[in-house]
Design an enzyme around this catalytic site. Structure first.
Site: not given
Ligand code: GLC
Length: 740
Positions: A269-271
């Site tokens: 996932s992104d942050w």
């Protein structure tokens, strides 16, 4: 301890690799499997107790943002020697355009149209990062965007899917090498999957609404190219794509990525993009966010802890299948084996070359040299002549700023290693030319003119002006979008003031995006667009300004006249009322009380027309390139055949120079409307003065395929036009037909 057991098995043999993964899987508890799916941020030079405990208990399989080598090796030691199964860690870092040796920003590298230098730049970045214990980078960023207001255009490889795909593959190969287990190779990451570059209004993180046909024909293409190039990982985007956030979007993560493309790497996932799905209003709480993300196909969670907090329960409740979890963990463990981490999880600095070594700096200089785009060069103002000048004024807030020239997304590069334009010009000209330096403005946002007098004096004392203006590095990149993309502050005023001196002005622009230059373009003689050129930007630009090198960069993105034209890009659709010079009347020329239907009933702006300031693919050089005699090897071909399209390129100039020869094709009629042009090939060609060379491209009918109304990838019989030239407005064209 189990790592020792795998020491002597061959990770390059598929069966052996699968056998090791299976054996390890068979011994893992669910909590340990979920641990592999969790990534936590490092402490930045020390080992926080919570992180050590989580690693020791097998609850974390990856860290990011730890580049202190001793700390990385200690984190690995805890994982390998103090956890039950001894599974080494992935250590991720944003090595976007360099680690310690900083290359031009990716948009600048894209302007080189040179896969070789892009790959070499990625390779030195990987080697430098790996020497600090990094084994995974979150790059290349291959979002397609046609909106220069969006700050992350700086990280992109431009507006075109073909160019982005070719250069994204080159970057991936540079990072990953021929063997992920080789010293200096690191795993790459195709991001941000997908559609992030269409954020509404050019405002970062904003909504993306893209019809499926456009997704498939434009935005997904570079990602598929990287799948075919064996990119090790993907990253999900922050954006809400057509109502479904990417990190919970099973159409992207399962239907396209797994079912259609058969991708076997893993998705991170992104942050905190998983917990942000509740902010989007797509999920009600962290547990629901974890459920949506894991079932959509996000294999690893970055920074947040919904997987660690909720997945065991979700499996126990039957909402998540254990087999699904197992498939995810297999992907993650497979990469760790491929990286050789089970064989040797530790990094020994002795195995690596010095950071910022001469070879790396030379590659950074070559990348910067090839990235600069000569937008205009009236009266052959450039190249400047060392022998012909007594003095040169070097003016501007960015002429001597080693920090700003590095650009956005620089985590480990340092300003002290930069060579600025001022320093490089002084070194180059030595005592032959007097350099009169003046900042002119305190900074790019400065709105007072106190420095103008000193700058104007420097100009009057000099034979020529090199004016270095643009954007500070923070004005582009993540969360740094702009609604007005003119030169910031009062930089335009400084240009107007210096133009009054009558001295020839070369404007060098450092920026993270196309800027709107119409207000000043006629006030300067030459414009060299340097993007943010990195550590070696100064020497590269000095060599270009004084003719040791000829500019060869070409625009990877369209330059609008004004921001109101955005989005404006070359591969647009024809519309039912395409504009033309004849049909578009300028607002100032409209007679009073003009009747409603009296103006050009076509797709244009009354106050801007329909053409950009500079088109995609534009870039001048110190050569004079001419294209003649375009031919096709056949006038028609069957589906499954190829056709050669060729042209003679001539350099009638007085210097050797390199030209990026570009091939564009148009499918005149399609099951869905097709762009008026699409880039289908390009090649750098270096010619001596007077030299003539035949440049030929081969196009297979598969290269003409597009997704039709039924989302089927097809090449349709019909008429095609082809252009070959030095930019997307190339006039030289030919036609051919494809039939069953
Ligand atoms: C950021 C970015 C992503 C980056 C990640 C880790 O928010 O969106 O591109 O790789 O977080 O720093």
């Amino acid at each position: 301890m189990h790592s020792i057991k795998f020491l002597h098995q061959d990770i390059h043999d598929q069966d052996s690799l699968q056998g090791m993964v299976s054996e390890l899987m068979s011994q893992m508890g669910l909590d340990e499997k979920i641990g592999q799916m969790s990534q936590l941020c490092g402490g930045g030079g020390w080992v926080p107790d919570h992180l050590a405990a989580a690693i020791r208990s097998g609850q974390v399989g990856s860290v990011l943002n730890e580049v202190d080598l001793d700390t990385v090796n200690e984190l690995q030691r805890i994982a390998v020697e103090e956890s039950r199964l001894g599974i080494p860690l992935l250590n991720g870092r944003d090595v976007i355009h360099g680690f310690k040796t900083i290359l031009p920003i990716p948009l600048g590298q894209a302007a080189s149209w040179d896969p070789v230098i892009v790959s070499e730049g990625a390779r030195i970045s990987a080697v430098e990062a790996a020497s600090s214990g990094v084994n995974w980078t979150f790059a290349p960023m291959i979002d397609i965007t046609r909106d220069p207001r969006w700050g992350r255009i700086a990280e992109s490889l431009g507006e075109d899917p073909y160019l982005c795909g070719v250069l994204g593959v080159a970057m991936t190969k540079g990072f990953q090498g021929t063997d992920l287990a080789e010293n200096g190779s690191i795993a790459a990451c195709a991001k941000h999957f997908a559609g992030y570059g269409t954020a509404e209004g050019g405002r970062d993180y904003n909504t993306a609404n893209i019809p499926e046909n456009e997704m498939r024909n434009v935005h997904l293409r570079p990602f598929k190219d990287l799948v075919d190039a064996n990119v090790a990982t993907f990253m999900s985007a922050f954006c809400d794509l057509n109502g479904v956030p990417a990190s919970g979007n099973s159409w992207l993560m399962d239907q396209v990525l797994r079912q259609e493309w058969g991708y076997e790497g893993f998705v991170v996932s992104d942050w905190e993009s998983i917990i942000e799905m509740s902010v989007h209003g797509f999920t009600g709480d962290d547990e629901e966010a974890a459920l949506e993300a894991v079932n959509a196909g996000i294999d690893m969670e970055m920074a947040s802890s919904t997987y660690r907090d909720h997945l065991e329960n979700l499996v126990a409740e039957g909402k998540v299948d254990l087999e699904h979890i197992d498939r995810m963990v297999v992907r993650i463990l497979t990469l760790k084996f491929k990286l050789g981490l089970f064989r040797d999880p530790y990094t020994d600095i002795e195995n690596f070359p010095d950071l910022l070594n001469e070879a790396h700096l030379q590659i950074a200089k070559e990348a910067a040299t090839k990235s600069c785009v000569l937008l205009k060069n009236d009266n052959k103002t450039l190249p400047l002549s060392i022998s012909g000048l007594d003095s040169v004024a070097v003016i501007g807030p960015l002429a001597d700023d080693g920090y700003e020239q590095l650009g956005t997304w620089v985590f480990d590069g340092e300003a002290e290693h930069s060579i600025t334009i001022k320093n490089a010009i002084e070194s180059l000209v030595g005592s032959n030319v007097t350099v009169n330096y003046s900042r002119g403005l305190d900074g790019t946002r400065c709105k007072h003119h106190e420095g103008f007098g000193h700058a104007i004096d420097a100009a009057y004392q000099s034979d020529a002006i090199v004016l270095v203006l643009g954007e500070e590095s923070f004005m582009s990149g993540e969360a740094h979008s702009r609604a007005n993309i003119d030169l910031p502050g009062h930089q335009e005023a400084l240009i107007h003031a210096l133009a009054e001196t009558g001295k020839p002005i070369t404007l060098v622009i450092m920026a993270g995006r196309p800027l709107t230059l119409e207000n000043i373009v006629d006030k300067v003689d030459s414009i060299l667009y340097a993007w943010h050129p990195g550590t070696m930007g100064g020497p590269a630009i000095a060599d270009l300004l004084f003719g040791l090198e000829s500019p060869s960069g070409k625009l990877p993105v369209t330059f609008p006249k004004m921001v109101g034209q955005v989005p404006i890009y070359y591969s647009h659709k024809n519309t039912g009322r395409p504009p033309s010079a004849e049909s578009c009347i300028q607002m100032d020329d409209v007679p009073a009380r003009a009747a409603q239907t009296s103006l050009g009933m076509a797709s244009f702006h009354l106050d801007a027309g329909y053409t950009p300031l500079y088109p995609f693919g534009h870039g001048l050089s110190y050569g004079e390139f001419h294209y003649v005699k375009i031919t096709t090897s056949k006038s028609n071909i069957s589906l499954g055949q190829s056709i050669d399209i060729a042209v003679d390129l001539i350099n009638t100039g007085e210097r050797q120079a390199e030209e990026v020869v570009q091939l564009y094709v148009r499918d005149l009629v399609g099951n869905v409307t097709r762009p008026v042009k699409e880039l289908k090939g390009f090649r750098r060609v270096k010619l001596n003065p007077g030299q003539r060379e035949r440049v030929s491209f081969s196009i297979h009918t598969d290269d003409l395929a597009f997704y039709n109304r039924d989302m089927k990838l097809v090449t349709e019989p019909g008429q095609f036009h082809a252009w070959i030239g030095g930019n997307s407005d190339a006039p030289l064209w030919a036609e051919f037909e494809v039939h069953e």
